[in-house]
Write a protein that holds these residues in place. Structure first.
Motif, short mmCIF file in Angstrom:
data_model
loop_
_atom_site.label_atom_id
_atom_site.label_comp_id
_atom_site.label_asym_id
_atom_site.label_seq_id
_atom_site.Cartn_x
_atom_site.Cartn_y
_atom_site.Cartn_z
N VAL A 1 0.85 -1.19 0.00
CA VAL A 1 0.00 0.00 0.00
C VAL A 1 0.88 1.24 0.00
N ASP A 2 0.72 2.06 -1.01
CA ASP A 2 1.47 3.30 -1.14
C ASP A 2 0.58 4.33 -1.80
N PHE A 3 0.77 5.59 -1.41
CA PHE A 3 -0.12 6.63 -1.91
C PHE A 3 0.49 8.00 -1.66
N ILE A 4 0.05 8.98 -2.43
CA ILE A 4 0.46 10.35 -2.18
C ILE A 4 -0.23 10.82 -0.89
N ASP A 5 0.22 11.95 -0.37
CA ASP A 5 -0.34 12.44 0.89
C ASP A 5 -1.68 13.13 0.64
N ASP A 6 -2.69 12.30 0.44
CA ASP A 6 -4.03 12.78 0.12
C ASP A 6 -5.02 11.80 0.73
N MET A 7 -5.80 12.25 1.70
CA MET A 7 -6.73 11.38 2.41
C MET A 7 -7.77 10.75 1.48
N GLU A 8 -8.16 11.46 0.44
CA GLU A 8 -9.14 10.91 -0.49
C GLU A 8 -8.58 9.68 -1.19
N VAL A 9 -7.28 9.72 -1.49
CA VAL A 9 -6.64 8.61 -2.18
C VAL A 9 -6.53 7.39 -1.26
N SER A 10 -6.00 7.58 -0.06
CA SER A 10 -5.82 6.45 0.85
C SER A 10 -7.16 5.82 1.22
N LYS A 11 -8.17 6.66 1.44
CA LYS A 11 -9.50 6.13 1.78
C LYS A 11 -10.07 5.31 0.63
N ALA A 12 -9.92 5.80 -0.58
CA ALA A 12 -10.45 5.07 -1.74
C ALA A 12 -9.77 3.71 -1.89
N LEU A 13 -8.47 3.67 -1.66
CA LEU A 13 -7.73 2.40 -1.76
C LEU A 13 -8.17 1.42 -0.68
N LEU A 14 -8.24 1.88 0.57
CA LEU A 14 -8.64 1.01 1.67
C LEU A 14 -10.09 0.56 1.52
N ASP A 15 -10.94 1.45 1.02
CA ASP A 15 -12.33 1.08 0.75
C ASP A 15 -12.40 -0.05 -0.28
N ALA A 16 -11.57 0.04 -1.32
CA ALA A 16 -11.57 -0.99 -2.37
C ALA A 16 -11.13 -2.33 -1.81
N ALA A 17 -10.08 -2.34 -0.98
CA ALA A 17 -9.61 -3.59 -0.37
C ALA A 17 -10.66 -4.18 0.55
N ALA A 18 -11.30 -3.31 1.36
CA ALA A 18 -12.32 -3.78 2.29
C ALA A 18 -13.53 -4.34 1.55
N ALA A 19 -13.96 -3.64 0.49
CA ALA A 19 -15.13 -4.10 -0.27
C ALA A 19 -14.86 -5.44 -0.95
N TRP A 20 -13.67 -5.58 -1.49
CA TRP A 20 -13.32 -6.86 -2.13
C TRP A 20 -13.32 -7.98 -1.09
N GLY A 21 -12.73 -7.72 0.07
CA GLY A 21 -12.71 -8.73 1.12
C GLY A 21 -14.10 -9.08 1.61
N LYS A 22 -14.94 -8.07 1.78
CA LYS A 22 -16.31 -8.31 2.24
C LYS A 22 -17.09 -9.15 1.24
N SER A 23 -16.82 -8.93 -0.06
CA SER A 23 -17.50 -9.72 -1.09
C SER A 23 -17.09 -11.19 -1.05
N LYS A 24 -15.94 -11.46 -0.39
CA LYS A 24 -15.45 -12.83 -0.25
C LYS A 24 -15.81 -13.42 1.11
N GLY A 25 -16.62 -12.72 1.89
CA GLY A 25 -17.05 -13.24 3.18
C GLY A 25 -16.16 -12.88 4.35
N MET A 26 -15.20 -11.97 4.17
CA MET A 26 -14.31 -11.57 5.24
C MET A 26 -14.97 -10.48 6.10
N ASP A 27 -14.56 -10.39 7.36
CA ASP A 27 -15.17 -9.40 8.25
C ASP A 27 -14.16 -8.49 8.95
N VAL A 28 -12.87 -8.65 8.67
CA VAL A 28 -11.83 -7.79 9.27
C VAL A 28 -10.84 -7.39 8.19
N LEU A 29 -10.49 -6.11 8.16
CA LEU A 29 -9.43 -5.59 7.30
C LEU A 29 -8.17 -5.48 8.13
N ASN A 30 -7.06 -6.01 7.63
CA ASN A 30 -5.83 -6.14 8.43
C ASN A 30 -4.60 -5.81 7.58
#
Length: 376
Positions: free
Chosen positions: A93-122
């Motif tokens: 995980v790497d990103f420029i210093d922009d909260m919108e960017v980091s949030k969008a990336l973490l949201d994408a990882a969490a959403a993909w994991g949730k679609s696979k039945g996961m319940d914790v982002l780590n």
């Protein structure tokens, strides 16, 4: 201008994924790029046997067609089964210093994991506990060795802003070996060897190691590390993979195997020269001259800095002093190679037994890393 996060699949896109970090850190004097070909191969489902027990989805973040961030969402099903959890991990995980960017990336990882039945982002962690893990939160002013992650200081505030909380910390210790081996180490190693009928087995290369021990040294690693954070029992194909990619480049002066009377491995210590300067010089690429710089660093007869990679004693024999035999075997090589500074890789902050091996020397805890978690 909005951020768009796109899943990626092709080898060309994976190269962009790897290139982004090198571009982000091109002016950072503490960053050590990964070996480029190895990094690309990590995400090759045909080459990396971790995909026998795991899957992943890579994402790139774009703003006006310019890459501004990356993240890998990972699920290690074998590790989840071992721990009884449903984690989707995030790493790379790497990103420029922009909260919108980091949030969008973490949201994408969490959403993909949730679609696979996961319940914790780590994260940030890798596929296994042998991969890079832990966000650097202290020690930004030290050069990162090849075996460790580096990140800018602003990453920490992005993790906290997203609502991620500390789940595990690691420390790294830098110490100076004295000219003479500590008397208590030398004395204890001799007593332990005599009482337990243990000896140090030295091998010259991977071929000799496999001929004598097969892949049993990985069985010992599994036993030693099974209680450590995010552990995954290695498959046979993973053992073969790690032997080929990592053990083949070691200087076997710094591979210590302690065996019992049955010639079974009961303890191990593995280290290597710090080759980060050579890797930085070639940008992590072996060609045209990278292989020469790296090989020269690996085969050096004199070196200033040394990286301790792994140390372990079979759980049923911990506390018996076998660790002293490992240190006693490697110590003369510190002087032979002119080593001034020794650095450990990440040690869990709760792993006081491992820490105690090095606190007897003049030392400082110079880095701290953190893995975060959040329910999704």
């Amino acid at each position: 201008m909005s951020v768009e996060v796109r899943p990626i699949y092709t080898k060309k896109e994976i190269r962009k994924f790897v290139d982004f970090a090198n571009e982000l850190y091109k002016d950072c004097k503490y960053y050590c790029p990964p070996l480029y070909s190895d990094e690309v191969d990590t995400f090759d489902t045909k080459k990396n046997p971790v995909f026998d027990v795991a899957e992943c989805q890579l994402f790139l973040a774009y703003r006006e067609e310019k890459i501004v961030g990356r993240i890998a969402a990972l699920i290690n099903y074998r590790a989840n089964e071992h721990w009884g959890v449903k984690k989707v991990r995030f790493g790379w995980v790497d990103f420029i210093d922009d909260m919108e960017v980091s949030k969008a990336l973490l949201d994408a990882a969490a959403a993909w994991g949730k679609s696979k039945g996961m319940d914790v982002l780590n994260g940030p962690v890798g596929f296994t506990d042998l991969d890079h893990e832990g966000l650097l939160i202290e020690g930004y002013e030290y050069l990162a060795p090849l075996a460790s992650l580096y990140n800018y200081p602003y990453y920490e505030k992005h993790m906290e802003a997203y609502g991620l909380s500390k789940e595990n910390d690691w420390i790294e210790i830098q110490f100076t070996p004295s000219d003479v081996m500590p008397e208590r180490v030398e004395r204890l190693s001799k007593i332990v060897a005599q009482r337990g009928h243990y000896s140090v087995a030295k091998v010259k290369n991977v071929k000799e190691l496999l001929k004598r021990f097969g892949y049993s040294y990985f069985d010992v690693i599994d036993e030693c590390y099974k209680e450590l954070y995010n552990f995954q029992p290695l498959t046979q194909r993973q053992k073969e993979y790690y032997s080929k990619y990592y053990f083949s480049i070691l200087n076997f002066d710094f591979v210590t195997l302690v065996v019992n009377e049955a010639d079974e491995i009961v303890g191990f210590g593995i280290g290597m020269p710090d080759i980060s300067k050579a890797v930085r010089k070639c940008g992590g690429k072996l060609f045209p001259l990278g292989w020469y710089y790296i090989l020269k660093a690996l085969k050096a007869k004199k070196m200033d800095t040394f990286d301790l990679l792994l140390i372990g004693v079979r759980p049923d024999l911990q506390g018996t002093g076998i660790n002293a035999m490992i240190i006693a075997d490697q110590y003369p090589y510190f002087k032979q190679y002119g080593i001034q500074t020794v650095e450990t890789t990440s040690i869990m902050e709760t792993n006081t037994k491992n820490q105690a091996n090095w606190l007897m020397f003049p030392h400082k805890i110079h880095k701290r890393r953190r893995a975060y978690a959040k329910s999704i």
